[in-house]
Design an enzyme around this catalytic site. Structure first.
Site, mmCIF file in Angstrom:
data_model
loop_
_atom_site.group_PDB
_atom_site.id
_atom_site.type_symbol
_atom_site.label_atom_id
_atom_site.label_comp_id
_atom_site.label_asym_id
_atom_site.label_seq_id
_atom_site.Cartn_x
_atom_site.Cartn_y
_atom_site.Cartn_z
ATOM 1 N N HIS A 24 0.832 -1.201 0.000
ATOM 2 C CA HIS A 24 0.000 0.000 0.000
ATOM 3 C C HIS A 24 0.869 1.255 0.000
ATOM 4 O O HIS A 24 0.688 2.162 -0.834
ATOM 5 C CB HIS A 24 -0.897 -0.017 1.253
ATOM 6 C CG HIS A 24 -1.692 1.239 1.457
ATOM 7 N ND1 HIS A 24 -3.041 1.321 1.179
ATOM 8 C CD2 HIS A 24 -1.335 2.469 1.918
ATOM 9 C CE1 HIS A 24 -3.478 2.536 1.454
ATOM 10 N NE2 HIS A 24 -2.465 3.256 1.912
ATOM 11 N N GLU A 25 1.820 1.308 0.944
ATOM 12 C CA GLU A 25 2.669 2.496 1.048
ATOM 13 C C GLU A 25 3.595 2.645 -0.155
ATOM 14 O O GLU A 25 3.988 3.759 -0.508
ATOM 15 C CB GLU A 25 3.484 2.443 2.340
ATOM 16 C CG GLU A 25 2.647 2.417 3.616
ATOM 17 C CD GLU A 25 1.698 3.596 3.735
ATOM 18 O OE1 GLU A 25 1.973 4.654 3.134
ATOM 19 O OE2 GLU A 25 0.667 3.460 4.423
ATOM 20 N N HIS A 28 1.916 4.875 -2.684
ATOM 21 C CA HIS A 28 2.103 6.297 -2.387
ATOM 22 C C HIS A 28 3.522 6.742 -2.710
ATOM 23 O O HIS A 28 3.742 7.787 -3.327
ATOM 24 C CB HIS A 28 1.829 6.556 -0.898
ATOM 25 C CG HIS A 28 0.398 6.404 -0.490
ATOM 26 N ND1 HIS A 28 -0.641 6.981 -1.180
ATOM 27 C CD2 HIS A 28 -0.174 5.753 0.571
ATOM 28 C CE1 HIS A 28 -1.786 6.696 -0.574
ATOM 29 N NE2 HIS A 28 -1.523 5.942 0.481
#
Length: 433
Positions: A24-25, A28
């Site tokens: 997920h990170e 980003h």
């Protein structure tokens, strides 16, 4: 041995959880760097740092508590009224303890004026914030495909497990026939256990839902049934009865309630069935719908969850479940008396479901979630474009920091709910066996 397998299942889930967070990170991080935004930190977990290493201008690390993760981007918020420029962590947990404008000001370095998040065009900010949840969606879809098409899932088949000797209403919840009960159509037609129903009323029935729907739609009719028995096909004839049967939803899942429909009178055997691409897409679409319904129904489930945690209420199977509860379920999967391949398949399904939930939850348009930042960027784009159309002065960046009081409330509610779920997972956990 059971304890060892329980621990193994928990470890498998925790590893899957950490991979999901890191993935997920990474969404980003990669898009932020692609658009030239400086990212001082990329962390998996919270609390004390266990390991970290700096590469370029980013510190990569793992922290002690594997309950989340974050990247720190500078310039998450525009300058305040005093003209100071600050940065902000994207983590919902950090947002509760960091000041929205002071902490990141200290991190600014010469040259960062051109590497601030808020200075990027709204569509770029949307991509950066959407990339994290999108990575969870990609991982969920990939794992679902692996399980559905590779391992297969356990479901009802068109093979006969047992034949009902008589017609009994589903609401009566009994399996013993009375003298007044009519003989079941399956028994009268000569259907036998282990028969594979090849076609029903001239329609090929390769899977259970097709067969079930055809039976339900044929009340009162006499239909031919082709079965495969001992390697040979045989045609039987049955007059389908009208009976009270369990209600099903549009996806073929049994739900509460009863309906009057066609009744043949046999139990379907279960087996591992590999899904093709189309069936897999349909199955995942249904699960997304179920997940959305679960999020919408979340507030209504809180009273029952409270009663399960602090009272004598039962823990419902569809009760909200946190990381601790999911880890427990992961451990329980590996203690079940099923083939190792199905244990692994169920564990992958659990991780996939977790990622799907992460995607949907993070897309809620509320700060401090990713969806809240996306909503802020879209609102900025809308009002700037309207100003351009009506030839008004550019209103400038939308100051998301003004919504921080709302973010604190949302974060507080989320923390309270997380604590409630944690207590329920410990004292009255969801069990799958």
């Amino acid at each position: 041995m059971t304890t060892l397998m329980m621990i193994l299942g928990i470890v498998v889930f925790v590893v899957g959880l950490l991979i999901s967070i890191a993935w997920h990170e990474l969404g980003h991080l990669s898009t932020a760097k692609m658009f030239g935004i400086r990212v001082p930190q990329y962390m998996v977990g919270f609390g004390p740092t266990l390991f970290s290493r700096r590469k370029g201008d980013t510190e990569y690390g793992v922290k002690a508590i594997p309950l989340g993760g974050y990247i720190r981007m500078i310039g998450m918020f525009p300058p305040g009224a005093d003209g100071r420029i600050e940065s902000r962590s994207t983590s919902p947990f950090r947002s509760m303890v960091e000041d929205a404008r002071a902490a990141a000001f200290e991190e600014l370095q010469p040259g960062d004026e051109s590497r601030l998040f808020y200075t990027r065009k709204p569509w770029k900010r949307v991509i950066v914030m959407f990339a994290g949840p999108f990575m969870n969606l990609v991982l969920a879809v990939a794992l679902f495909f692996v399980v559905l098409m590779g391992f297969g899932i356990v479901q009802q088949t068109n093979v006969v497990s047992s034949v009902s000797p008589c017609v009994i209403k589903a609401s009566q919840e009994r399996d013993t026939c009375k003298a007044s009960d009519p003989q079941s159509p399956a028994k009268a037609a000569g259907l036998q256990p282990k028969d594979k129903i090849v076609s029903f009323d001239g329609v090929r029935t390769d899977e259970w839902n097709t067969l079930s729907d055809k039976i339900r739609d044929s009340a009162g009719r006499t239909v031919p049934i082709v079965v495969e028995r001992d390697g040979q096909q045989k045609t039987l004839t049955a007059k389908i009865a009208t009976n009270q049967v369990a209600k099903k939803d549009s996806s073929g899942q049994v739900v509460d309630g009863y309906v009057n429909a066609g009744f043949l009178g046999f139990s379907a055997a279960t087996g591992v069935v590999h899904q093709d691409f189309g069936d897999s897409v349909g199955w995942m679409t249904d699960r997304v719908g179920d997940a959305v319904d679960s999020i919408v129904a979340l507030p209504a489930k809180i009273p029952a969850l409270w009663d399960a945690a602090f009272g004598d209420g039962p823990r419902e199977q569809d009760s909200p479940m946190g990381v601790v509860g999911a880890a427990r379920v992961g451990g329980e999967i590996f203690t079940m008396d099923i083939p190792a391949t199905q244990q692994l398949a169920m564990a992958l399904m659990l991780v996939a479901g977790f990622n799907l939930s992460l995607f949907l939850f993070n897309m809620l348009p509320l700060l401090p979630l990713d969806g809240g930042h996306i909503a802020g960027a879209l609102w900025e784009a809308l009002r700037r474009n309207l100003a351009r159309v009506f030839r008004r002065p550019d209103p400038g960046p939308f100051d998301v920091a003004k919504l921080m009081p709302v973010a604190y409330v949302v974060a507080g509610v989320f923390v309270c709910f997380t604590i409630l779920v944690l207590i329920a997972d410990v004292v009255n956990p969801v069990k799958i066996s």
